[in-house]
Design a protein around this motif. Structure first.
Motif, PDB file in Angstrom:
ATOM      1  N   SER A  59       0.802  -1.223   0.000  1.00 32.76           N
ATOM      2  CA  SER A  59       0.000   0.000   0.000  1.00 32.76           C
ATOM      3  C   SER A  59       0.834   1.272   0.000  1.00 32.76           C
ATOM      4  CB  SER A  59      -0.935   0.011   1.210  1.00 32.76           C
ATOM      5  OG  SER A  59      -1.808  -1.100   1.187  1.00 32.76           O
ATOM      6  N   ILE A  60       2.028   1.229   0.627  1.00 29.42           N
ATOM      7  CA  ILE A  60       2.829   2.452   0.727  1.00 29.42           C
ATOM      8  C   ILE A  60       3.869   2.589  -0.386  1.00 29.42           C
ATOM      9  CG2 ILE A  60       2.537   2.633   3.227  1.00 29.42           C
ATOM     10  CD1 ILE A  60       5.347   1.477   3.549  1.00 29.42           C
ATOM     11  N   TYR A  61       4.192   1.496  -1.071  1.00 26.74           N
ATOM     12  CA  TYR A  61       5.202   1.571  -2.125  1.00 26.74           C
ATOM     13  C   TYR A  61       4.831   2.552  -3.242  1.00 26.74           C
ATOM     14  CZ  TYR A  61       9.362  -1.262  -1.453  1.00 26.74           C
ATOM     15  OH  TYR A  61      10.586  -1.701  -1.052  1.00 26.74           O
ATOM     16  N   PRO A  62       3.539   2.634  -3.655  1.00 29.16           N
ATOM     17  CA  PRO A  62       3.203   3.625  -4.691  1.00 29.16           C
ATOM     18  C   PRO A  62       3.583   5.047  -4.294  1.00 29.16           C
ATOM     19  CG  PRO A  62       1.420   2.052  -4.461  1.00 29.16           C
ATOM     20  CD  PRO A  62       2.394   1.766  -3.345  1.00 29.16           C
ATOM     21  N   MET A  63       3.468   5.382  -3.004  1.00 29.06           N
ATOM     22  CA  MET A  63       3.882   6.707  -2.544  1.00 29.06           C
ATOM     23  C   MET A  63       5.392   6.889  -2.690  1.00 29.06           C
ATOM     24  SD  MET A  63       3.792   8.333   1.288  1.00 29.06           S
ATOM     25  CE  MET A  63       5.275   7.402   1.724  1.00 29.06           C
ATOM     26  N   LEU A  64       6.153   5.836  -2.363  1.00 23.62           N
ATOM     27  CA  LEU A  64       7.609   5.919  -2.404  1.00 23.62           C
ATOM     28  C   LEU A  64       8.124   6.067  -3.834  1.00 23.62           C
ATOM     29  CD1 LEU A  64       8.476   3.132   0.205  1.00 23.62           C
ATOM     30  CD2 LEU A  64       8.205   5.577   0.599  1.00 23.62           C
ATOM     31  N   VAL A  65       7.647   5.220  -4.733  1.00 21.48           N
ATOM     32  CA  VAL A  65       8.192   5.214  -6.096  1.00 21.48           C
ATOM     33  C   VAL A  65       7.609   6.330  -6.966  1.00 21.48           C
ATOM     34  CG1 VAL A  65       8.645   2.743  -5.988  1.00 21.48           C
ATOM     35  CG2 VAL A  65       6.492   3.541  -6.951  1.00 21.48           C
ATOM     36  N   ASN A  66       6.448   6.866  -6.582  1.00 19.91           N
ATOM     37  CA  ASN A  66       5.803   7.902  -7.390  1.00 19.91           C
ATOM     38  C   ASN A  66       6.016   9.308  -6.862  1.00 19.91           C
ATOM     39  OD1 ASN A  66       4.680   6.138  -9.292  1.00 19.91           O
ATOM     40  ND2 ASN A  66       2.834   5.806  -8.071  1.00 19.91           N
ATOM     41  N   MET A  67       6.780   9.453  -5.772  1.00 17.32           N
ATOM     42  CA  MET A  67       6.902  10.759  -5.141  1.00 17.32           C
ATOM     43  C   MET A  67       7.434  11.835  -6.088  1.00 17.32           C
ATOM     44  SD  MET A  67       6.283  12.620  -2.580  1.00 17.32           S
ATOM     45  CE  MET A  67       5.771  11.366  -1.413  1.00 17.32           C
ATOM     46  N   SER A  68       8.509  11.532  -6.812  1.00 20.69           N
ATOM     47  CA  SER A  68       9.082  12.551  -7.705  1.00 20.69           C
ATOM     48  C   SER A  68       8.096  12.915  -8.808  1.00 20.69           C
ATOM     49  CB  SER A  68      10.405  12.049  -8.310  1.00 20.69           C
ATOM     50  OG  SER A  68      10.204  10.853  -9.036  1.00 20.69           O
ATOM     51  N   THR A  69       7.419  11.916  -9.372  1.00 17.44           N
ATOM     52  CA  THR A  69       6.425  12.179 -10.420  1.00 17.44           C
ATOM     53  C   THR A  69       5.269  13.008  -9.876  1.00 17.44           C
ATOM     54  OG1 THR A  69       6.965  10.044 -11.411  1.00 17.44           O
ATOM     55  CG2 THR A  69       4.946  11.102 -12.154  1.00 17.44           C
ATOM     56  N   LEU A  70       4.798  12.665  -8.668  1.00 22.55           N
ATOM     57  CA  LEU A  70       3.689  13.384  -8.051  1.00 22.55           C
ATOM     58  C   LEU A  70       4.048  14.857  -7.835  1.00 22.55           C
ATOM     59  CD1 LEU A  70       1.468  12.058  -5.188  1.00 22.55           C
ATOM     60  CD2 LEU A  70       2.522  14.308  -4.953  1.00 22.55           C
ATOM     61  N   ILE A  71       5.258  15.101  -7.330  1.00 23.42           N
ATOM     62  CA  ILE A  71       5.697  16.476  -7.060  1.00 23.42           C
ATOM     63  C   ILE A  71       5.797  17.284  -8.348  1.00 23.42           C
ATOM     64  CG2 ILE A  71       7.707  17.841  -6.335  1.00 23.42           C
ATOM     65  CD1 ILE A  71       8.107  15.807  -4.078  1.00 23.42           C
ATOM     66  N   VAL A  72       6.355  16.698  -9.386  1.00 21.04           N
ATOM     67  CA  VAL A  72       6.507  17.401 -10.666  1.00 21.04           C
ATOM     68  C   VAL A  72       5.138  17.656 -11.301  1.00 21.04           C
ATOM     69  CG1 VAL A  72       7.405  17.220 -13.017  1.00 21.04           C
ATOM     70  CG2 VAL A  72       8.836  16.522 -11.080  1.00 21.04           C
ATOM     71  N   GLU A  73       4.266  16.647 -11.287  1.00 22.26           N
ATOM     72  CA  GLU A  73       2.938  16.796 -11.898  1.00 22.26           C
ATOM     73  C   GLU A  73       2.103  17.869 -11.216  1.00 22.26           C
ATOM     74  OE1 GLU A  73       0.801  13.145 -12.102  1.00 22.26           O
ATOM     75  OE2 GLU A  73       1.918  12.378 -13.829  1.00 22.26           O
ATOM     76  N   ARG A  74       2.262  18.021  -9.901  1.00 21.80           N
ATOM     77  CA  ARG A  74       1.483  19.015  -9.168  1.00 21.80           C
ATOM     78  C   ARG A  74       2.179  20.369  -9.111  1.00 21.80           C
ATOM     79  NH1 ARG A  74      -0.935  15.487  -4.010  1.00 21.80           N
ATOM     80  NH2 ARG A  74      -1.854  13.815  -5.279  1.00 21.80           N
ATOM     81  N   GLY A  75       3.336  20.471  -9.766  1.00 23.03           N
ATOM     82  CA  GLY A  75       4.049  21.741  -9.812  1.00 23.03           C
ATOM     83  C   GLY A  75       4.612  22.182  -8.483  1.00 23.03           C
TER      84      GLY A  75
END
Length: 394
Positions: free
Chosen positions: A219-235
């Motif tokens: 459940s928590i791995y998506p947060m770990l591996v997607n953090m950089s993408t999430l930050i960039v996508e949300r500006g």
């Protein structure tokens, strides 16, 4: 009555735990490694990071099955730390990627041998309230080690891609301490009755503990591996910002590890519910965060939750299995954690195929799973089926 543990022996256990998260040392250098071997497909290149997680699993299970019974803890620790150091720094001298992968596999085997030993030793040589506080300190040491090694890996990667493997050499210090100061748990006396007694199976509850935390890992791995993408996508920033934010995961873990003994004493049977409540809150904040400050708070809370649930799970294992089964029980837990971490790639892919969102949706699903565990542990008392002797020790 357990043996008196000298301060230097306690420090040795923590020094060994310091390297428990050593698999992430080269994570900051992955881009430099990808550039160096740009002629290879990305799926092959990713093995430099994921292959150790696979070789950890069988090594952990084998080490746990023989620790303290067929092989001394010190012998296994020396073997594990030696392979950790040799397999860890060897890629510095390599130029062929296949050789690097072989060396990373050896590194994973070493990590797998030593990873269950620190918590197993805590359960074997301490007693009473000291078990909970030392279990928290082991988690604290692992978090500090993970942060220090990752920082060093990133720093040395700035010099050259292969320099990122050199921080593993720090393991030599722990290896020397293990050789001279690692305590050995007292063994039960061998009698005609114990020799004739059939070997007891591991209790079903152990596998439930492993499965539950494995699903939390998923459940928590998506947060770990997607953090950089999430930050960039949300500006909110760049990939560099992600590194700083994820550092708060470790800091949250350090805080939780340092006070786990007190939290366990105060929460009692609700310790798992507390951990999963915090876990769900952390993931929900990450899902809806619109600025970097709020995102950082969510990540910090998630780190606190992780480092509450890991030692809490270890305490449950100590209350579930026989003392002679402790090392194997911890090994199954560590193996499950690595297995579900590996499976997270397919978990993210499955959710993305259904929702069309590979970044936020998997984190949201993880929040729902974690919240469900909170509800379950509010209803179920995980301490109730425990053996009376184990409860007295905990």
């Amino acid at each position: 009555m357990n043996q008196t543990v000298k301060p230097i022996s306690t420090f040795t256990i923590l020094a060994m735990a310091f390297f428990g998260m050593g698999v992430g040392t080269i994570t900051p250098a992955l881009n430099a490694i990808f550039v160096q071997f740009s002629d290879l497909p990305i799926t092959t290149l990713l093995l430099v990071s994921t292959l150790p997680s696979l070789t950890v699993i069988p090594a952990t299970l084998i080490a746990g099955s023989v620790a303290g019974s067929k092989v001394k803890y010190r012998t296994l620790a020396i073997m594990g730390m030696t392979l950790f150091v040799l397999g860890g720094i060897a890629p510095y001298f390599a130029t062929d990627f296949t050789v690097i992968l072989l060396e990373r596999a050896i590194f994973g085997i070493g990590l797998g041998i030593m990873s269950p030993l620190a918590n197993s030793l805590v359960m074997g040589v301490y007693e009473g309230d000291k078990v909970a506080s030392m279990t928290g300190m082991v988690t604290l040491a692992m978090n500090i080690g993970g942060m220090v090694l990752q920082f060093m890996g990133g720093y040395f990667a700035g010099i050259g891609w292969n320099y990122s493997f050199l921080p593993h050499a720090l393991g030599v210090i722990s290896l020397l301490m293990v050789i001279f100061f690692l305590p050995e748990p007292p063994q039960a006396p061998v009698t005609a009755e114990t020799q004739a007694a059939p070997k007891e199976k591991l209790p079903v509850k152990l596998f439930i503990i492993v499965l539950v935390y494995g699903l939390y890992t998923l459940s928590i791995y998506p947060m770990l591996v997607n953090m950089s993408t999430l930050i960039v996508e949300r500006g909110m920033g760049t990939t560099a910002t992600a590194g700083a934010v994820l550092a708060l995961l470790t800091i949250g873990g350090m805080v939780a590890g340092s006070i786990f003994g007190k939290v366990f004493k105060m929460s009692g049977r609700f310790i798992m519910a507390v951990g999963y409540a915090l876990g769900a809150i952390g993931l929900v904040i990450v899902v809806f965060a619109s600025n970097i400050a709020l995102l950082s708070v969510g990540v910090f809370i998630e780190g606190f939750a992780m480092s509450t649930l890991i030692p809490a799970s270890m305490m449950l294992i100590s209350m579930t299995v026989k003392p002679s089964q402790m090392a194997l029980g911890v090994s199954f837990f560590m193996a499950g954690m690595n297995l579900f971490g590996f499976l997270s790639t397919y978990w993210i892919g499955a959710i993305a195929a259904i929702t069309g969102d590979a970044v936020t949706a998997p984190i949201a699903v993880g929040a729902c799973v974690t919240a469900a565990f909170f509800v379950i542990f509010m209803i179920i008392n995980p301490l109730k089926p425990s053996a009376p002797v184990a409860l007295e020790r905990a």
